[in-house]
Write a protein that holds these residues in place. Structure first.
Motif, PDB file in Angstrom:
ATOM      1  N   THR A  27     -11.935  -3.283 -10.028  1.00  0.00           N
ATOM      2  CA  THR A  27     -13.038  -2.427 -10.453  1.00  0.00           C
ATOM      3  C   THR A  27     -13.970  -3.158 -11.402  1.00  0.00           C
ATOM      4  N   GLU A  28     -13.397  -3.902 -12.348  1.00  0.00           N
ATOM      5  CA  GLU A  28     -14.216  -4.652 -13.310  1.00  0.00           C
ATOM      6  C   GLU A  28     -15.051  -5.726 -12.617  1.00  0.00           C
ATOM      7  N   ALA A  29     -14.543  -6.246 -11.485  1.00  0.00           N
ATOM      8  CA  ALA A  29     -15.274  -7.275 -10.742  1.00  0.00           C
ATOM      9  C   ALA A  29     -16.317  -6.673  -9.801  1.00  0.00           C
ATOM     10  N   GLY A  30     -16.343  -5.343  -9.695  1.00  0.00           N
ATOM     11  CA  GLY A  30     -17.321  -4.691  -8.837  1.00  0.00           C
ATOM     12  C   GLY A  30     -16.811  -4.316  -7.466  1.00  0.00           C
ATOM     13  N   VAL A  31     -15.497  -4.482  -7.236  1.00  0.00           N
ATOM     14  CA  VAL A  31     -14.909  -4.078  -5.949  1.00  0.00           C
ATOM     15  C   VAL A  31     -14.592  -2.581  -6.049  1.00  0.00           C
ATOM     16  N   ALA A  32     -15.429  -1.780  -5.429  1.00  0.00           N
ATOM     17  CA  ALA A  32     -15.380  -0.335  -5.629  1.00  0.00           C
ATOM     18  C   ALA A  32     -14.425   0.378  -4.687  1.00  0.00           C
ATOM     19  N   GLN A  33     -14.200  -0.187  -3.495  1.00  0.00           N
ATOM     20  CA  GLN A  33     -13.317   0.433  -2.514  1.00  0.00           C
ATOM     21  C   GLN A  33     -12.568  -0.642  -1.749  1.00  0.00           C
ATOM     22  N   MET A  34     -11.385  -0.276  -1.270  1.00  0.00           N
ATOM     23  CA  MET A  34     -10.524  -1.228  -0.575  1.00  0.00           C
ATOM     24  C   MET A  34      -9.839  -0.552   0.605  1.00  0.00           C
ATOM     25  N   ILE A  35      -9.662  -1.320   1.667  1.00  0.00           N
ATOM     26  CA  ILE A  35      -8.908  -0.860   2.831  1.00  0.00           C
ATOM     27  C   ILE A  35      -7.576  -1.606   2.832  1.00  0.00           C
ATOM     28  N   ILE A  36      -6.481  -0.871   2.733  1.00  0.00           N
ATOM     29  CA  ILE A  36      -5.150  -1.470   2.731  1.00  0.00           C
ATOM     30  C   ILE A  36      -4.730  -1.700   4.183  1.00  0.00           C
ATOM     31  N   THR A  37      -4.319  -2.911   4.484  1.00  0.00           N
ATOM     32  CA  THR A  37      -3.996  -3.275   5.861  1.00  0.00           C
ATOM     33  C   THR A  37      -2.593  -2.829   6.255  1.00  0.00           C
ATOM     34  N   GLY A  38      -2.504  -2.131   7.386  1.00  0.00           N
ATOM     35  CA  GLY A  38      -1.211  -1.797   7.970  1.00  0.00           C
ATOM     36  C   GLY A  38      -0.879  -2.810   9.056  1.00  0.00           C
ATOM     37  N   THR A  39       0.326  -3.363   9.025  1.00  0.00           N
ATOM     38  CA  THR A  39       0.701  -4.402   9.989  1.00  0.00           C
ATOM     39  C   THR A  39       1.930  -4.046  10.816  1.00  0.00           C
ATOM     40  N   SER A  40       2.557  -2.946  10.505  1.00  0.00           N
ATOM     41  CA  SER A  40       3.707  -2.435  11.261  1.00  0.00           C
ATOM     42  C   SER A  40       3.772  -0.942  10.980  1.00  0.00           C
ATOM     43  N   ALA A  41       4.642  -0.234  11.652  1.00  0.00           N
ATOM     44  CA  ALA A  41       4.773   1.194  11.380  1.00  0.00           C
ATOM     45  C   ALA A  41       5.207   1.418   9.940  1.00  0.00           C
ATOM     46  N   ASP A  42       6.214   0.659   9.484  1.00  0.00           N
ATOM     47  CA  ASP A  42       6.688   0.813   8.105  1.00  0.00           C
ATOM     48  C   ASP A  42       5.598   0.491   7.097  1.00  0.00           C
ATOM     49  N   VAL A  43       4.911  -0.634   7.291  1.00  0.00           N
ATOM     50  CA  VAL A  43       3.871  -1.044   6.349  1.00  0.00           C
ATOM     51  C   VAL A  43       2.699  -0.064   6.376  1.00  0.00           C
ATOM     52  N   SER A  44       2.367   0.455   7.536  1.00  0.00           N
ATOM     53  CA  SER A  44       1.279   1.432   7.630  1.00  0.00           C
ATOM     54  C   SER A  44       1.616   2.696   6.859  1.00  0.00           C
ATOM     55  N   GLU A  45       2.865   3.126   6.927  1.00  0.00           N
ATOM     56  CA  GLU A  45       3.299   4.288   6.149  1.00  0.00           C
ATOM     57  C   GLU A  45       3.244   3.990   4.657  1.00  0.00           C
ATOM     58  N   GLN A  46       3.665   2.786   4.284  1.00  0.00           N
ATOM     59  CA  GLN A  46       3.610   2.390   2.872  1.00  0.00           C
ATOM     60  C   GLN A  46       2.167   2.324   2.370  1.00  0.00           C
ATOM     61  N   ALA A  47       1.263   1.883   3.228  1.00  0.00           N
ATOM     62  CA  ALA A  47      -0.146   1.777   2.842  1.00  0.00           C
ATOM     63  C   ALA A  47      -0.714   3.152   2.497  1.00  0.00           C
ATOM     64  N   ILE A  48      -0.396   4.138   3.304  1.00  0.00           N
ATOM     65  CA  ILE A  48      -0.866   5.504   3.029  1.00  0.00           C
ATOM     66  C   ILE A  48      -0.272   6.010   1.719  1.00  0.00           C
ATOM     67  N   GLU A  49       1.026   5.775   1.538  1.00  0.00           N
ATOM     68  CA  GLU A  49       1.689   6.235   0.307  1.00  0.00           C
ATOM     69  C   GLU A  49       1.055   5.607  -0.929  1.00  0.00           C
ATOM     70  N   LEU A  50       0.773   4.317  -0.855  1.00  0.00           N
ATOM     71  CA  LEU A  50       0.135   3.629  -1.985  1.00  0.00           C
ATOM     72  C   LEU A  50      -1.247   4.197  -2.260  1.00  0.00           C
ATOM     73  N   ALA A  51      -2.013   4.394  -1.212  1.00  0.00           N
ATOM     74  CA  ALA A  51      -3.372   4.920  -1.389  1.00  0.00           C
ATOM     75  C   ALA A  51      -3.342   6.285  -2.063  1.00  0.00           C
ATOM     76  N   GLU A  52      -2.435   7.133  -1.637  1.00  0.00           N
ATOM     77  CA  GLU A  52      -2.358   8.476  -2.216  1.00  0.00           C
ATOM     78  C   GLU A  52      -1.865   8.439  -3.660  1.00  0.00           C
ATOM     79  N   ARG A  53      -0.915   7.569  -3.935  1.00  0.00           N
ATOM     80  CA  ARG A  53      -0.347   7.508  -5.287  1.00  0.00           C
ATOM     81  C   ARG A  53      -1.306   6.878  -6.289  1.00  0.00           C
ATOM     82  N   LEU A  54      -1.971   5.813  -5.880  1.00  0.00           N
ATOM     83  CA  LEU A  54      -2.835   5.085  -6.807  1.00  0.00           C
ATOM     84  C   LEU A  54      -4.232   5.680  -6.918  1.00  0.00           C
ATOM     85  N   ASP A  55      -4.633   6.442  -5.916  1.00  0.00           N
ATOM     86  CA  ASP A  55      -5.983   7.005  -5.878  1.00  0.00           C
ATOM     87  C   ASP A  55      -5.909   8.440  -5.359  1.00  0.00           C
TER      88      ASP A  55
END
Length: 272
Positions: A27-55
């Motif tokens: 955020t301090e560097a000006g990166v306002a939004q990010m897309i978390i990459t899903g690379t497998s079913a497990d990682v894709s589920e983790q990506a959603i969980e992270l997005a919801e928890r952190l934002d």
């Protein structure tokens, strides 16, 4: 000036217990939004969980859902069902990372092609853009995409590292192009310098692919050698230089492109 990082592997263990600080620096560097990459079913589920928890407000972090060609050997009906279920989640804005990798061949090529085509079918059905991986496989990826292109709303070749023929082949299919810190690597990325100026506005996006591809032009370099979204400014600087644009100009049109491609909301001034 705001940037959008269209590809960050935030689920990678390198970032464990460090997400809050990483997002603060971004955020301090000006990166306002990010897309978390899903690379497998497990990682894709983790990506959603992270997005919801952190934002929890749903303004900063979004994700893709898919199976990388390295993991294509695991593709089956159950994985397909899991990925399709994730595509209905509000944080998921693209299908992928999917594609072909004939450089490492961690999965047999026929299985890579099958997983790719089934994910393209899901993207067409759900009217979602596609986040594509390609390495040493453009000669096969291009004809596959030609067959599907009219049914896909959009697609981006993420972390583009190939040459002029491949670039114009993708552009001829009205694909988007993602550029990473590869362009900052004098050992293997200098061929991209004259090419990035050929990518039209509205087709170019920027990404870190963190924790990998730390820009080699970055000074000072982090002692841990790990890339992160805050360093996307270095990719911006290098791409702007070779396109003959100001950094502010490049940030504006690549961010507008990413917002449209991923259907993103307006970004907040800060994560807090």
């Amino acid at each position: 000036m705001q940037l959008i990082d269209i590809g960050v592997n935030l689920t990678n263990p390198a970032f464990d217990e460090q997400h809050a600080e990483l997002l603060r620096r971004a955020t301090e560097a000006g990166v306002a939004q990010m897309i978390i990459t899903g690379t497998s079913a497990d990682v894709s589920e983790q990506a959603i969980e992270l997005a919801e928890r952190l934002d929890p407000a749903g303004q900063v972090l979004f994700s893709t859902a898919g199976v990388h060609p390295h993991d294509a050997k695991a593709w089956d009906a159950d994985i397909r069902r899991r990925i399709e279920a994730l595509l209905r989640h509000e944080r998921v804005r693209a299908v992928g990372e999917c594609g072909l990798d004939f450089n490492r061949d961690f999965s047999p090529r026929p299985q890579q092609e099958r997983a790719l085509e089934e994910q393209l079918a899901l993207a067409a059905e759900h009217r979602l853009p596609v986040f594509l991986h390609e390495r040493d496989a453009a000669a096969r990826l291009l004809p596959i995409l030609r067959e599907w292109r009219d049914r896909l709303p959009a697609a981006v070749v993420h972390c583009f590292t190939a040459g002029r023929d491949e670039l114009f082949g993708y552009l001829d299919l009205d694909l988007h192009i993602g550029i990473t810190g590869w362009i900052c690597d004098e050992r293997r990325g200098s061929h991209l310098h004259p090419l990035v100026g050929s990518i039209p506005r509205g087709r170019l996006m920027l990404e870190s692919d963190a924790p990998w591809l730390l820009p080699r032009t970055l000074r000072p370099k982090p002692k841990n050698g790990r890339n992160e979204p805050a360093f996307l400014t270095e990719v911006l600087r290098e791409v702007a230089r070779h396109r003959g644009e100001s950094e502010a100009e490049l940030a504006a049109h690549t961010s507008a492109c990413a917002k449209a491609f991923f259907t993103l909301p307006e970004a907040p001034a800060s994560l807090g």
